[in-house]
Motif scaffolding. Structure first.
Motif, PDB file in Angstrom:
ATOM      1  N   LEU A  92       1.072  -1.169  -0.123  1.00  0.00           N
ATOM      2  CA  LEU A  92       0.067  -0.031   0.006  1.00  0.00           C
ATOM      3  C   LEU A  92       0.923   1.093   0.020  1.00  0.00           C
ATOM      4  CD1 LEU A  92      -2.880  -0.776   2.610  1.00  0.00           C
ATOM      5  CD2 LEU A  92      -2.869  -0.656  -0.090  1.00  0.00           C
ATOM      6  N   ARG A 149      -1.607   5.139   2.222  1.00  0.00           N
ATOM      7  CA  ARG A 149      -2.429   4.949   3.245  1.00  0.00           C
ATOM      8  C   ARG A 149      -3.775   5.456   2.842  1.00  0.00           C
ATOM      9  NH1 ARG A 149      -0.320   3.254   8.079  1.00  0.00           N
ATOM     10  NH2 ARG A 149       1.648   2.074   7.569  1.00  0.00           N
ATOM     11  N   PRO A 181      -6.276   7.399  -0.313  1.00  0.00           N
ATOM     12  CA  PRO A 181      -6.362   7.474  -1.540  1.00  0.00           C
ATOM     13  C   PRO A 181      -6.434   8.946  -2.046  1.00  0.00           C
ATOM     14  CG  PRO A 181      -8.508   6.720  -0.695  1.00  0.00           C
ATOM     15  CD  PRO A 181      -7.635   6.664   0.395  1.00  0.00           C
ATOM     16  N   TYR A 197      -8.863   1.578   3.577  1.00  0.00           N
ATOM     17  CA  TYR A 197      -8.479   2.263   2.406  1.00  0.00           C
ATOM     18  C   TYR A 197      -9.766   2.052   1.632  1.00  0.00           C
ATOM     19  CZ  TYR A 197      -5.935   3.634  -1.884  1.00  0.00           C
ATOM     20  OH  TYR A 197      -5.403   4.166  -3.007  1.00  0.00           O
ATOM     21  N   TYR A 242     -12.258   4.846   3.107  1.00  0.00           N
ATOM     22  CA  TYR A 242     -11.742   6.013   2.482  1.00  0.00           C
ATOM     23  C   TYR A 242     -12.099   6.293   1.170  1.00  0.00           C
ATOM     24  CZ  TYR A 242      -8.575   5.618   6.672  1.00  0.00           C
ATOM     25  OH  TYR A 242      -8.062   5.641   7.980  1.00  0.00           O
ATOM     26  N   THR A 243     -11.992   5.450   0.226  1.00  0.00           N
ATOM     27  CA  THR A 243     -12.504   5.347  -1.210  1.00  0.00           C
ATOM     28  C   THR A 243     -13.719   5.732  -1.325  1.00  0.00           C
ATOM     29  OG1 THR A 243     -10.551   4.022  -1.945  1.00  0.00           O
ATOM     30  CG2 THR A 243     -12.489   4.338  -3.271  1.00  0.00           C
TER      31      THR A 243
END
Length: 509
Positions: free
Chosen positions: A246, A249, A251, A445, A448-449
């Motif tokens: 990754l 961390r 995006p 992740y 967050y996306t």
């Protein structure tokens, strides 16, 4: 005496429709802290539940050896009898009993069936001293913070003469200060010869205290790292967990912020029981279209209470203040009115308040907007199946089917169901309260996306988080709360962890 205190050989555990563990082998050396890490659904908790007898002998295949002897635990009582104690993420304390009563529950200090209160109190005081807890033995659990409750759980384990302590996400609900104290306590127990297994998604904590790290992925052992033989970086652990690097961390997101969509002015809230205590003090906050606004602060600073009070006055009493949407005053005095005005609140406690665990995934996803899949008061089941299938695919919910019970999902997938529920309600303003608590870096992740996607659609998002890197990594603007007040506001481009922490602790730059 063998250097190995625990050995699990070729453990396989199956549930209907899924193999949770596939030939997992795992061992712990005497007197070490051994971290067990992996993505949500990797099998960490299941492996420990096999070990402790939650999943009894006969319900899995493979062998368990503790202190060199083969064990066939059929319940937790048998595993505790040999000194193997597990502390679950959801603490097993009774809120309205005292510390002393909780410490010896099921392990009472009694003679001839009558509790010896003098011995109970003296033993309790000795145990509290061992774990560094200064509370009185008579303090009720309900009057203690989560960090101190964790210390009570560890004292409770010591009362059972623990030799191997298992902690499942012990710091998931703790702030940085309480997390530090707990880790120091683990190191102290290690010095006293007590071995520990630490399950945690907080890679920094794992790197700090672990002597060995075993990585699970998709129910299988990937590798065990010896921290004494090599320097183990966080990136190295993450690569083992997710099977890839990754590199970022968080995006990337190009902010496209519009006009103010939602605003709270002069908002005051009092405690529902202690009605003279103000928990939100003259709060003024706002969010614009396409903006992610962070709300930072210690646990107890009033972040959750603020969000819940705004969401239909779900928390608090004697609430005053005004809410505006697109510049016009709106009524959000009930949850129904808040939802109808396009407001959603994804709770920090998904198991207690976010989901109906005994219901299917599809029932949970449509719960906040049943009218959209119903006609004349009757749910259109084919339509409900289609909609929930789309959300399963859109958010990448890993499940055997949308008919699977929510309680059988991993933490990260449960969180995606909570988000799906509120996305299906089609809100314009979202309060996301600790949306990544207790989930792994890969699932974080993905969350967050999703947040970035919602912002790109022009929604206004408030993000409450105890993790400062998360606040700094995905928010456009940050409010800092302390003792029920907004003590600072800043653009994320101006913020640093040090600057935010100074406001959180001292109200100074």
């Amino acid at each position: 005496m063998s250097d190995v205190i625990l050995e699990m050989r070729n453990i396989t555990k199956e549930f209907p429709g899924v193999t949770a563990l596939k030939n997992v082998s795992f061992s712990v050396r005497r007197g070490e802290i051994h971290a067990l890490v992996g993505e949500n659904g990797a099998g960490k908790s299941t492996l420990m539940e096999v070990l402790s007898g939650v999943h009894p002998y006969g319900s899995y295949s493979g062998d368990i050896y503790f202190e060199g002897k083969e064990c066939q635990f059929r319940d937790i009582t048998q595993s505790e009898a040999v000194g193997l104690v597990i502390i679950h993420q959801e603490l097993a304390l009774i809120p309205f009993l005292s510390i002393a009563e909780n410490l010896f529950l099921g392990n009472e200090r009694a003679k001839n069936g009558i509790i010896d209160w003098n011995k109970t109190i003296s033993d309790a005081e000795a145990l509290l001293k061992k774990v560094g807890l200064k509370e009185s033995h008579s303090t009720l659990i309900t009057n203690m913070g989560v960090g101190k409750q964790q210390q009570v759980e560890i004292a409770k384990a010591l009362a059972k003469e623990v030799r191997l302590l298992i902690l499942d996400e012990p710091t998931a609900s703790l702030n940085e200060s309480d997390s530090e104290k707990l880790l120091e306590l683990l190191l102290q127990l290690k010095e006293n010869g007590i071995s520990s297994i630490l399950i945690s998604h907080k890679i920094g904590e794992v790197s700090k205290v672990a002597d060995s790290i075993t990585i699970l992925r998709d129910g299988a052992t990937i590798e065990t790292l010896d921290c004494a033989k090599e320097t183990i970086t966080e990136d190295r652990i993450i690569r083992g967990m997710v099977g890839r690097d990754l590199t970022h961390r968080f995006p990337e997101r190009k902010s496209n912020i519009g006009e103010t969509i939602f605003e709270i002015r002069d908002w005051n809230v009092y405690h529902p029981l202690h009605t003279d205590r103000k928990v939100s003090d003259n709060i003024n906050i706002s969010v614009r279209r396409g903006e992610v606004v962070g709300i930072s602060g210690l646990m107890g600073s009033g972040r959750t209470e603020l969000a819940m009070s705004i969401f239909g006055e779900a928390y608090g009493t004697n609430i005053s203040g005004t809410a505006y949407k697109n510049g016009e005053e709106i009524d959000i005095s009930t949850i129904e009115k808040a939802i109808s005005n396009g407001i959603a609140y994804a709770t920090e406690d998904r198991k207690a308040y976010g989901l109906i665990l005994i219901d299917q995934i599809k029932d949970n996803i449509t719960l906040a907007n049943l009218d959209a899949v119903a006609g004349h008061g009757v749910i259109n089941e084919p339509q409900e199946m289609t909609v929930t299938g789309e959300y399963r695919d859109k958010l990448g919910i890993k499940c055997s089917s949308i008919l699977q019970l929510a309680r059988n999902l991993s933490g990260g997938n449960q969180q995606k169901v909570v988000l799906s529920k509120w996305l299906f309600a089609n809100p314009e303003i979202l309060f996301l309260d600790e949306p990544t608590r207790g989930i792994d870096v890969g699932a974080k992740y993905e969350i967050y996306t999703i947040i970035n996607q919602l912002a790109s659609e022009g929604k206004g998002i408030f993000l409450i988080s105890s993790e400062l890197p998360e606040i700094l990594g995905i928010c456009d603007r940050i409010y800092v709360m302390r003792e029920g007040k907004i003590v600072a506001e800043m653009q994320s481009s101006e913020a640093t962890q040090e600057k935010v922490m100074k406001y959180i602790l001292t109200n100074k730059r």
